[in-house]
Design a protein around this motif. Sequence first.
Motif, PDB file in Angstrom:
ATOM      1  N   SER A 192      -3.263  68.385  18.806  1.00 52.59           N
ATOM      2  CA  SER A 192      -3.281  69.468  17.456  1.00 52.59           C
ATOM      3  C   SER A 192      -4.034  68.812  16.532  1.00 52.59           C
ATOM      4  CB  SER A 192      -1.969  69.923  17.041  1.00 52.59           C
ATOM      5  OG  SER A 192      -1.935  70.712  15.898  1.00 52.59           O
ATOM      6  N   GLU A 193      -4.963  69.823  16.056  1.00 52.51           N
ATOM      7  CA  GLU A 193      -5.852  69.329  14.926  1.00 52.51           C
ATOM      8  C   GLU A 193      -4.947  69.056  13.659  1.00 52.51           C
ATOM      9  OE1 GLU A 193      -9.855  70.775  12.029  1.00 52.51           O
ATOM     10  OE2 GLU A 193      -8.947  72.044  13.895  1.00 52.51           O
ATOM     11  N   ALA A 194      -4.087  69.846  13.287  1.00 51.60           N
ATOM     12  CA  ALA A 194      -3.538  69.838  12.035  1.00 51.60           C
ATOM     13  C   ALA A 194      -1.938  69.909  12.158  1.00 51.60           C
ATOM     14  CB  ALA A 194      -4.044  70.772  10.994  1.00 51.60           C
ATOM     15  N   GLY A 195      -1.547  70.450  13.260  1.00 47.65           N
ATOM     16  CA  GLY A 195       0.211  70.500  13.423  1.00 47.65           C
ATOM     17  C   GLY A 195       0.820  69.049  12.999  1.00 47.65           C
ATOM     18  N   ASP A 196       1.881  69.369  12.645  1.00 49.56           N
ATOM     19  CA  ASP A 196       2.678  68.048  11.952  1.00 49.56           C
ATOM     20  C   ASP A 196       3.222  67.396  13.064  1.00 49.56           C
ATOM     21  OD1 ASP A 196       1.918  68.499   9.383  1.00 49.56           O
ATOM     22  OD2 ASP A 196       3.654  69.764   9.276  1.00 49.56           O
ATOM     23  N   GLY A 197       2.919  65.883  13.164  1.00 56.84           N
ATOM     24  CA  GLY A 197       3.637  65.174  14.352  1.00 56.84           C
ATOM     25  C   GLY A 197       4.578  64.341  13.453  1.00 56.84           C
ATOM     26  N   PRO A 198       4.958  63.086  14.277  1.00 59.20           N
ATOM     27  CA  PRO A 198       5.952  62.383  13.740  1.00 59.20           C
ATOM     28  C   PRO A 198       5.240  61.436  12.543  1.00 59.20           C
ATOM     29  CG  PRO A 198       5.266  61.574  15.896  1.00 59.20           C
ATOM     30  CD  PRO A 198       4.710  62.829  15.835  1.00 59.20           C
ATOM     31  N   GLY A 199       6.032  61.344  11.565  1.00 56.92           N
ATOM     32  CA  GLY A 199       5.574  60.280  10.370  1.00 56.92           C
ATOM     33  C   GLY A 199       4.335  61.071   9.801  1.00 56.92           C
ATOM     34  N   ASP A 200       3.227  60.643   9.576  1.00 52.00           N
ATOM     35  CA  ASP A 200       2.102  61.505   8.767  1.00 52.00           C
ATOM     36  C   ASP A 200       0.888  61.469  10.077  1.00 52.00           C
ATOM     37  OD1 ASP A 200       1.386  58.795   9.242  1.00 52.00           O
ATOM     38  OD2 ASP A 200       0.501  58.440   7.358  1.00 52.00           O
ATOM     39  N   SER A 201       1.411  61.820  11.167  1.00 55.26           N
ATOM     40  CA  SER A 201       0.546  61.918  12.301  1.00 55.26           C
ATOM     41  C   SER A 201       0.193  63.393  12.540  1.00 55.26           C
ATOM     42  CB  SER A 201       0.922  61.193  13.677  1.00 55.26           C
ATOM     43  OG  SER A 201       2.205  62.033  14.113  1.00 55.26           O
ATOM     44  N   ARG A 202      -0.564  63.845  13.377  1.00 56.25           N
ATOM     45  CA  ARG A 202      -1.095  65.077  13.932  1.00 56.25           C
ATOM     46  C   ARG A 202      -0.273  65.264  15.237  1.00 56.25           C
ATOM     47  NH1 ARG A 202      -2.027  65.232   9.317  1.00 56.25           N
ATOM     48  NH2 ARG A 202      -0.058  66.194   9.643  1.00 56.25           N
ATOM     49  N   GLU A 203       0.239  66.433  15.749  1.00 59.71           N
ATOM     50  CA  GLU A 203       1.180  66.345  16.899  1.00 59.71           C
ATOM     51  C   GLU A 203       0.282  66.235  17.904  1.00 59.71           C
ATOM     52  OE1 GLU A 203       5.213  68.087  17.858  1.00 59.71           O
ATOM     53  OE2 GLU A 203       3.699  69.769  17.889  1.00 59.71           O
ATOM     54  N   VAL A 204       0.626  65.404  19.176  1.00 64.76           N
ATOM     55  CA  VAL A 204       0.190  65.439  20.524  1.00 64.76           C
ATOM     56  C   VAL A 204       1.254  65.891  21.489  1.00 64.76           C
ATOM     57  CG1 VAL A 204      -1.030  64.206  22.167  1.00 64.76           C
ATOM     58  CG2 VAL A 204      -1.098  63.772  19.679  1.00 64.76           C
ATOM     59  N   LEU A 205       1.076  66.685  22.641  1.00 66.93           N
ATOM     60  CA  LEU A 205       1.956  67.322  23.578  1.00 66.93           C
ATOM     61  C   LEU A 205       1.602  66.428  24.764  1.00 66.93           C
ATOM     62  CD1 LEU A 205       2.731  70.761  22.625  1.00 66.93           C
ATOM     63  CD2 LEU A 205       3.948  68.887  22.189  1.00 66.93           C
ATOM     64  N   LEU A 206       2.461  65.764  25.754  1.00 69.34           N
ATOM     65  CA  LEU A 206       2.194  65.199  26.724  1.00 69.34           C
ATOM     66  C   LEU A 206       2.980  66.166  27.936  1.00 69.34           C
ATOM     67  CD1 LEU A 206       1.247  63.012  28.864  1.00 69.34           C
ATOM     68  CD2 LEU A 206       3.262  61.752  28.386  1.00 69.34           C
ATOM     69  N   PHE A 207       2.236  66.757  28.757  1.00 70.76           N
ATOM     70  CA  PHE A 207       2.574  67.713  29.897  1.00 70.76           C
ATOM     71  C   PHE A 207       2.771  66.846  31.039  1.00 70.76           C
ATOM     72  CE2 PHE A 207       0.962  70.334  26.561  1.00 70.76           C
ATOM     73  CZ  PHE A 207       1.695  71.328  26.775  1.00 70.76           C
ATOM     74  N   ALA A 208       3.778  66.957  31.909  1.00 68.74           N
ATOM     75  CA  ALA A 208       4.015  66.201  33.155  1.00 68.74           C
ATOM     76  C   ALA A 208       3.328  66.791  34.136  1.00 68.74           C
ATOM     77  CB  ALA A 208       5.443  66.398  33.484  1.00 68.74           C
ATOM     78  N   GLY A 209       2.926  68.199  34.055  1.00 68.95           N
ATOM     79  CA  GLY A 209       1.944  68.842  35.160  1.00 68.95           C
ATOM     80  C   GLY A 209       0.843  69.777  34.280  1.00 68.95           C
ATOM     81  N   ASP A 210       0.659  70.708  35.134  1.00 74.35           N
ATOM     82  CA  ASP A 210      -0.187  71.961  34.513  1.00 74.35           C
ATOM     83  C   ASP A 210       0.041  72.508  33.393  1.00 74.35           C
ATOM     84  OD1 ASP A 210      -2.016  73.830  34.268  1.00 74.35           O
ATOM     85  OD2 ASP A 210      -2.407  74.034  36.463  1.00 74.35           O
ATOM     86  N   PRO A 211      -0.573  72.583  32.146  1.00 77.58           N
ATOM     87  CA  PRO A 211      -0.029  73.236  30.988  1.00 77.58           C
ATOM     88  C   PRO A 211      -0.299  74.890  31.122  1.00 77.58           C
ATOM     89  CG  PRO A 211      -2.136  72.053  30.377  1.00 77.58           C
ATOM     90  CD  PRO A 211      -1.466  71.622  31.912  1.00 77.58           C
ATOM     91  N   SER A 212      -1.074  75.249  31.938  1.00 71.83           N
ATOM     92  CA  SER A 212      -1.239  76.528  32.228  1.00 71.83           C
ATOM     93  C   SER A 212      -0.224  77.346  32.983  1.00 71.83           C
ATOM     94  CB  SER A 212      -2.641  76.800  32.929  1.00 71.83           C
ATOM     95  OG  SER A 212      -2.789  76.207  34.300  1.00 71.83           O
ATOM     96  N   GLU A 213       0.716  76.392  33.581  1.00 76.04           N
ATOM     97  CA  GLU A 213       1.824  76.876  34.205  1.00 76.04           C
ATOM     98  C   GLU A 213       3.252  76.526  33.367  1.00 76.04           C
ATOM     99  OE1 GLU A 213       1.431  75.169  38.172  1.00 76.04           O
ATOM    100  OE2 GLU A 213      -0.008  76.533  38.662  1.00 76.04           O
TER     101      GLU A 213
END
Length: 332
Positions: free
Chosen positions: A194-215
């Motif tokens: 994410s460009e501006a979504g809030d993550g832990p601490g003062d970070s920007r959020e990142v999502l780790l998908f185990a598989g295809d995120p379009s499904e």
Amino acid sequence: MIRRIAAALSIFLVAGSILVIGQGAGAPADGPFAIHAEPVVLDPADPGRRDIGGLRYLGGWVLTSDDPDFGGISAMALAGDGFVAVSDAGGLFRFALDGDAISRADIARLPTGPAPEDGGPVRKRDRDAEALAHDPETGCYWVAFERANGVWRFDAEFAASDADHAPGAMEDWPNNGGAEAMVRLDDGRFLIFSEAGDGPGDSREVLLFAGDPSERGDAPVRLGYRPPGDHRITDAALLPDGRLLVLNRDFSLVAGVSVIVSIVALDDLAAGTILTGNVVARFDPPLTVDNMEALAVDARDGRTIVWMASDNNFNPLQRSLLMQFELIEDAR
């Protein structure tokens, strides 16, 4: 992509900024659907300069076209002998470069994507494509749309999409600060930044998908990315050794556009981890730089080749730059 940057850049450039630097706007395109490439130097004050931080400049071009759909490059991938790029207005560009000339080019639009919530006609803003991933083995492409915060999977020819999904974990990302970079790891997992979504601490959020995120699948692992200084991530690409090369951008009316390229280790992708990078190179005026949003990496004869491209915001005072570098100095 930060939409307000276009208006701010217009004011800044009219005021006489040196933000847009180079050899001019480039010659007219060869035809109504052609893309034309005009060479530019890295440093107008020192045309022979090649090294900047851990990168060595191999060449750069201003890309122009008579086609009004060309521009707004926000992500790109290497495929075959050329490039596939998408724009934040739903554009799809496929082209190849031979020396300083474009050897083939196709300008089209993504065949499908997010639909307007009000059910009305599709507008450019509805197809705000900001991130692109490619699987060379199957030929499939994945496109992440920022405003919709969803991912569409396309076939190798971009003829159609056979899967799309708006993950619930991305639902709260800002309307204009959502999915900005997407990387498909070698084991089939995906990272979406994410460009501006809030993550832990003062970070920007990142999502780790185990598989295809379009499904639809298991809920993604939530991590964070802390960009350097006041910069924001605009794209990322996997390096041959499994680390991540990240493109980060900042803009101010005083300093103009600033771009930092960094390398991020992916050794720890546990929930709550905040990813940070080591700076490889920094681009500031009067170097040739613009609103750099697209990044791709190629391994060639033991060398790591880095490509960057800019989003011109469909603003005549900005340019679509394509720049090529070799990664020559590690940032471990």
